[in-house]
Design a protein around this motif. Structure first.
Motif, PDB file in Angstrom:
ATOM      1  N   ASN A 180       0.795  -1.210  -0.112  1.00 24.46           N
ATOM      2  CA  ASN A 180      -0.002   0.036  -0.119  1.00 24.46           C
ATOM      3  C   ASN A 180       1.088   1.099   0.094  1.00 24.46           C
ATOM      4  O   ASN A 180       1.772   1.521   0.948  1.00 24.46           O
ATOM      5  N   ASP A 181       0.624   1.970  -1.034  1.00 28.16           N
ATOM      6  CA  ASP A 181       1.525   3.178  -1.210  1.00 28.16           C
ATOM      7  C   ASP A 181       1.106   4.215   0.036  1.00 28.16           C
ATOM      8  O   ASP A 181       2.009   5.219   0.269  1.00 28.16           O
ATOM      9  N   ASN A 182       0.153   3.981   0.700  1.00 24.43           N
ATOM     10  CA  ASN A 182      -0.367   5.067   1.686  1.00 24.43           C
ATOM     11  C   ASN A 182      -0.462   4.529   3.076  1.00 24.43           C
ATOM     12  O   ASN A 182      -1.153   5.090   3.838  1.00 24.43           O
ATOM     13  N   ILE A 183       0.354   3.449   3.306  1.00 24.12           N
ATOM     14  CA  ILE A 183       0.512   3.030   4.728  1.00 24.12           C
ATOM     15  C   ILE A 183       2.149   3.034   4.705  1.00 24.12           C
ATOM     16  O   ILE A 183       2.935   2.442   4.034  1.00 24.12           O
ATOM     17  N   VAL A 184       2.718   3.353   5.883  1.00 26.26           N
ATOM     18  CA  VAL A 184       3.895   3.508   6.202  1.00 26.26           C
ATOM     19  C   VAL A 184       3.969   2.907   7.530  1.00 26.26           C
ATOM     20  O   VAL A 184       2.872   2.543   8.484  1.00 26.26           O
ATOM     21  N   GLY A 185       5.196   2.518   7.964  1.00 24.90           N
ATOM     22  CA  GLY A 185       5.665   1.797   9.459  1.00 24.90           C
ATOM     23  C   GLY A 185       6.357   2.432  10.219  1.00 24.90           C
ATOM     24  O   GLY A 185       7.151   3.209   9.801  1.00 24.90           O
ATOM     25  N   ILE A 186       5.949   2.190  11.560  1.00 23.27           N
ATOM     26  CA  ILE A 186       6.823   2.993  12.803  1.00 23.27           C
ATOM     27  C   ILE A 186       7.367   1.796  13.538  1.00 23.27           C
ATOM     28  O   ILE A 186       6.586   0.597  13.593  1.00 23.27           O
ATOM     29  N   ASP A 187       8.083   2.064  14.599  1.00 21.73           N
ATOM     30  CA  ASP A 187       8.479   1.466  15.711  1.00 21.73           C
ATOM     31  C   ASP A 187       8.593   1.865  16.814  1.00 21.73           C
ATOM     32  O   ASP A 187       9.637   2.462  17.360  1.00 21.73           O
ATOM     33  N   ALA A 188       7.397   2.313  17.670  1.00 22.63           N
ATOM     34  CA  ALA A 188       7.656   3.137  18.981  1.00 22.63           C
ATOM     35  C   ALA A 188       8.042   2.362  19.910  1.00 22.63           C
ATOM     36  O   ALA A 188       7.955   0.973  19.824  1.00 22.63           O
ATOM     37  N   ALA A 189       8.298   3.105  21.024  1.00 18.63           N
ATOM     38  CA  ALA A 189       8.790   2.591  22.295  1.00 18.63           C
ATOM     39  C   ALA A 189       7.705   1.922  23.163  1.00 18.63           C
ATOM     40  O   ALA A 189       6.597   2.489  22.927  1.00 18.63           O
ATOM     41  N   ILE A 190       8.045   0.872  23.840  1.00 13.82           N
ATOM     42  CA  ILE A 190       7.076   0.304  24.814  1.00 13.82           C
ATOM     43  C   ILE A 190       6.637   1.300  25.808  1.00 13.82           C
ATOM     44  O   ILE A 190       5.555   1.340  26.402  1.00 13.82           O
ATOM     45  N   PHE A 191       7.875   1.768  26.394  1.00 14.83           N
ATOM     46  CA  PHE A 191       7.581   2.822  27.577  1.00 14.83           C
ATOM     47  C   PHE A 191       7.019   4.174  26.910  1.00 14.83           C
ATOM     48  O   PHE A 191       7.533   4.818  25.973  1.00 14.83           O
ATOM     49  N   MET A 192       5.810   4.660  27.669  1.00 14.70           N
ATOM     50  CA  MET A 192       5.124   5.915  26.945  1.00 14.70           C
ATOM     51  C   MET A 192       5.023   6.789  28.068  1.00 14.70           C
ATOM     52  O   MET A 192       4.772   6.407  29.189  1.00 14.70           O
ATOM     53  N   HIS A 193       4.892   8.311  27.722  1.00 16.72           N
ATOM     54  CA  HIS A 193       4.573   8.954  28.901  1.00 16.72           C
ATOM     55  C   HIS A 193       3.364   8.567  29.491  1.00 16.72           C
ATOM     56  O   HIS A 193       2.239   8.185  28.950  1.00 16.72           O
ATOM     57  N   PRO A 194       3.122   8.705  30.719  1.00 16.40           N
ATOM     58  CA  PRO A 194       2.064   7.893  31.640  1.00 16.40           C
ATOM     59  C   PRO A 194       0.826   8.721  31.320  1.00 16.40           C
ATOM     60  O   PRO A 194      -0.403   7.887  31.609  1.00 16.40           O
ATOM     61  N   THR A 195       0.665   9.819  31.118  1.00 12.53           N
ATOM     62  CA  THR A 195      -0.386  10.555  30.625  1.00 12.53           C
ATOM     63  C   THR A 195      -1.054  10.026  29.354  1.00 12.53           C
ATOM     64  O   THR A 195      -2.453  10.127  29.478  1.00 12.53           O
ATOM     65  N   THR A 196      -0.257   9.365  28.725  1.00 13.83           N
ATOM     66  CA  THR A 196      -0.907   8.744  27.318  1.00 13.83           C
ATOM     67  C   THR A 196      -2.054   7.524  27.850  1.00 13.83           C
ATOM     68  O   THR A 196      -3.065   7.783  27.092  1.00 13.83           O
ATOM     69  N   TRP A 197      -1.827   6.984  28.649  1.00 17.28           N
ATOM     70  CA  TRP A 197      -2.898   6.079  29.150  1.00 17.28           C
ATOM     71  C   TRP A 197      -4.168   6.599  29.922  1.00 17.28           C
ATOM     72  O   TRP A 197      -5.082   5.970  30.054  1.00 17.28           O
ATOM     73  N   LYS A 198      -3.841   7.857  30.440  1.00 17.87           N
ATOM     74  CA  LYS A 198      -5.117   8.514  30.860  1.00 17.87           C
ATOM     75  C   LYS A 198      -5.909   9.085  29.698  1.00 17.87           C
ATOM     76  O   LYS A 198      -7.101   8.916  29.756  1.00 17.87           O
ATOM     77  N   ALA A 199      -5.322   9.672  28.721  1.00 17.15           N
ATOM     78  CA  ALA A 199      -5.877  10.218  27.619  1.00 17.15           C
ATOM     79  C   ALA A 199      -6.450   9.079  26.666  1.00 17.15           C
ATOM     80  O   ALA A 199      -7.764   9.213  26.416  1.00 17.15           O
ATOM     81  N   SER A 200      -6.054   8.109  26.511  1.00 13.14           N
ATOM     82  CA  SER A 200      -6.730   6.866  25.918  1.00 13.14           C
ATOM     83  C   SER A 200      -7.690   6.070  26.565  1.00 13.14           C
ATOM     84  O   SER A 200      -8.164   5.490  25.912  1.00 13.14           O
ATOM     85  N   GLY A 201      -7.821   6.367  27.790  1.00  9.68           N
ATOM     86  CA  GLY A 201      -8.947   5.620  28.737  1.00  9.68           C
ATOM     87  C   GLY A 201      -8.559   4.590  29.205  1.00  9.68           C
ATOM     88  O   GLY A 201      -9.241   3.850  30.282  1.00  9.68           O
ATOM     89  N   HIS A 202      -7.392   4.176  29.284  1.00  2.39           N
ATOM     90  CA  HIS A 202      -6.951   2.764  29.754  1.00  2.39           C
ATOM     91  C   HIS A 202      -6.826   3.032  31.267  1.00  2.39           C
ATOM     92  O   HIS A 202      -6.963   1.868  32.031  1.00  2.39           O
ATOM     93  N   VAL A 203      -6.364   4.006  31.900  1.00  8.71           N
ATOM     94  CA  VAL A 203      -6.389   4.140  33.410  1.00  8.71           C
ATOM     95  C   VAL A 203      -7.668   4.008  34.056  1.00  8.71           C
ATOM     96  O   VAL A 203      -7.828   3.231  35.084  1.00  8.71           O
TER      97      VAL A 203
END
Ligand code: GAP
Length: 513
Positions: free
Chosen positions: A60-83
């Protein structure tokens, strides 16, 4: 022992015996629901990952890949609703002291009724022969209709109680259905309680300055927080996707069924960013595309089905599972979710940074909507492995165990055997291995009779075996044996690659999707 349990036990012991999957830290008696991939397992897993990655990023020309870290800023999980919302409803049995997911106890009860329906269908199919129409039977047979009515009413009630967080009613349902503890048989249950599934850890050396972190419970958030970075640096135009594979961690309570539900597992996720209002069309398209990806493996169309969600996750406006017929019945293999603009909007709110896209066609800024495809690599491994494991009775009455993996996923593509360990045959076989190795995963085996060597490779899923004999010395031909048909053909050494390369490469699968 039921046929299902028996088959599943065979899958687990075959995976161990033939170097696919080992329990983690086994010499310390293992760690519950954590597994290691062994020498052949890692190759199969890598091949599945490559098939997924190439189908997403390369095709797919319009899909690219990344490899993000396992550790993320803790507020990420507040924002995502996981907390706040990444919880499972748990219930303990007072006699066995075992803890269960309350919804899974009810779902297992429902699965038992479903298998009764399947039995009725099988019986009727036998009775009516070729003229049998299963759909008509399901919609007219009184007993099947009764079973289905019961299933529908249980599922509707469970979904409603979970949605309303009415855990008292979930317990009441378990009691009314007279569900007992699978271990003790007792029906003495505690109240149902919510339990957060994220693993906590700390970042930093000293106790007072350390920051509380979570191990990511899904890879998706690594994509959302990088949305604008990728869009800007890649000059991406909507619609476009970001794909990623990587580890995720969940403190699963009912972590059982081997690698089906693990505490440390790998996901292959793709977030497809789209203009608001187009989500239905993209959701339908990704449903079709993903099913096609599965079907190309040739494991049988009858082993897949969609299960549309009635109870939607906090982020979704539509969701479905691609379910697969595992040895323990139909279960979720992959999720396809229309996630709206929930995640990007929420990260905007929590960071105060704009995560918007300027659409030149609409001449406006907006937060894109997202359709996500999310599949567990380990679960995919189990699907392929369990369906491939076959026991065949041969014409002479003997049996053979053969792992009929799709050739493109097989850990070893070709095994090379000298017929005997003398007369220059091992040397010639080694020379052929050296050449094949450049393009194909190849192995050499000179131990035992050729028949036993074939069986060893059958059990590993190797699609082709090549035998070098005395005739090879004279005319440069070898015998090539096909794993599934067991047929043998004599061909020139120069033709080996031509004959098998295409069939065993991922390209073969990519052409089918
Ligand atoms: N980002 C969306 C998401 O994570 P999910 O339905 O929770 O959705 C997606 O997970 C897929 O990940 C599942 O369909 C399953 O294949 C896999 N998965 C989830 N939990 C798992 C576990 N504990 N062990 C193995 N695979 C798991």
């Amino acid at each position: 022992m039921s046929k299902q349990t028996d088959q599943f036990k065979k899958v687990i012991s075959h995976a161990k015996e033939y170097g696919f999957v080992f329990p983690s830290s086994e010499i310390y008696d293992g760690l519950s629901a954590v597994y290691d991939y062994a020498q052949n397992g890692v190759a199969l897993k890598n091949n599945i990952r490559e098939y997924w990655w190439k189908s997403m990023v390369q095709l797919n020309d319009n899909i690219v890949g990344i490899d993000a870290a396992i550790f993320m800023h803790p507020t990420t999980w507040k924002a995502s609703g996981h907390v706040d919302a990444f919880n499972d409803p748990l219930i303990d049995n007072k006699v066995s002291k075992k803890r269960y997911r309350a919804d899974v106890l009810v779902e297992d009860y429902v699965a038992k009724i479903e298998s009764k329906i399947e039995k009725e269908i099988l019986k009727a199919a036998k009775r009516f022969g070729e003229s049998f129409d299963p759909e008509k039977f399901k919609s007219t047979n009184a007993r099947v209709l009764d079973y289905q009515k019961k299933i529908d009413s249980i599922i509707t009630r469970l979904s409603k109680s979970l949605e309303n967080e009415d855990l008292v009613d979930v317990k009441k349902l378990i009691e009314e259905l007279e569900i007992s503890c699978p271990e003790s048989g007792s029906r003495d249950w505690t109240e149902v309680k919510q339990f957060n599934l994220m693993f906590g850890t700390k970042l930093g050396a000293s106790a007072d300055s350390a920051m509380d972190l979570f191990l990511r419970p899904e890879t998706a958030q690594g994509i959302f927080v990088n949305f604008l970075n990728v869009q800007k640096t890649g000059r991406m135009k909507l619609p476009f996707g970001i794909a990623q594979t990587g580890k995720a961690f969940r403190n699963e309570i009912v972590a059982r069924q081997f690698i089906f539900r693990m505490r440390e597992f790998e996901q292959m996720e793709m977030q497809f960013f789209i203009p608001p209002g187009t989500q239905k069309e993209w959701y339908d398209l990704w449903k079709k595309t993903r099913l096609k990806w599965h079907l190309a493996l040739g494991l049988g169309q009858e082993n897949y089905r969609f299960h549309d969600h009635e109870k939607l996750a906090h982020y979704a406006d539509a969701a479905t599972d691609i379910e697969f017929r595992f040895p323990f019945g139909f279960k979720e293999l992959e999720g396809i979710h229309s996630r709206t603009d929930f995640d990007l909007s929420s990260h905007e709110k929590f960071t105060g940074k704009k995560l918007q896209y300027f659409d030149p066609e609409r001449n406006e800024n907006y937060i894109p909507y997202v359709v996500e495809t999310s599949i567990g690599l380990d679960r995919m491994f189990l699907a392929v492995f369990s369906k491939a494991l076959t026991e065949e009775t041969l014409k002479d009455g003997s049996t053979r165990t053969v792992l009929k993996l799709p050739p493109a996923l097989a850990p070893i593509k070709v095994a090379v055997f000298p017929l005997v360990k003398k007369d220059g045959l091992p040397e010639l076989a080694s020379k052929i291995v050296e050449d094949l190795k450049l393009d194909l995963a190849t192995t050499y085996d000179e131990k035992d009779a050729v028949g036993r060597r074939y069986r060893r490779q059958d059990a590993l899923g190797t699609p082709y075996c090549i035998t070098i004999d005395h005739q090879t010395l004279e005319d440069q031909t070898i015998t090539i044996r096909d794993r599934d048909t067991m047929e043998q053909e004599r061909i020139s050494i120069d033709n080996i690659k031509n004959l098998i390369m295409n069939k065993v490469s991922i390209t073969y699968l990519l052409k089918l999707i």
